[in-house]
Enzyme design. Structure first.
Site: not given
Length: 101
Positions: A29, A32
């Protein structure tokens, strides 16, 4: 120190007391990855804050328990009770405001 926990029992023990920030993330991600250094910086400035990172791919049961539908998702807990949650990338100032609740 930031803990990485994917085991339900260890997770439950970790979050039961104190102020805890849970970061639900995945290794693939992009947002993230952008959020990680922000969390690390805040962790250095707020050593009393307990931080746990949960990889949604490695711990799907924990993610399901919290209804994670998007990542990153942050949960703020105090003594095991949910105070607030936030989805998506946030900068340091936004994270500090989130933690002040």
């Amino acid at each position: 120190m930031i803990d990485y926990i994917n085991d339900q029992d260890k997770f439950d023990e970790f979050i039961k007391d104190g102020t805890v920030l849970i970061d639900f993330f995945a290794t693939w991600c992009g947002p993230c990855k952008m959020l990680s250094p922000v969390i690390e910086q805040v962790e250095k400035e707020q050593p009393e804050l307990k931080i746990v990172k949960v990889d949604v791919d490695e711990a799907p049961m924990i993610a399901a328990k919290y209804g994670i539908q998007a990542i990153p998702t942050l949960y703020l807990l105090k003594d095991g009770k949910i105070v607030d949650k936030r989805m998506g990338y946030i900068n340091k100032n936004q994270l500090e405001s989130f933690l002040a609740k």
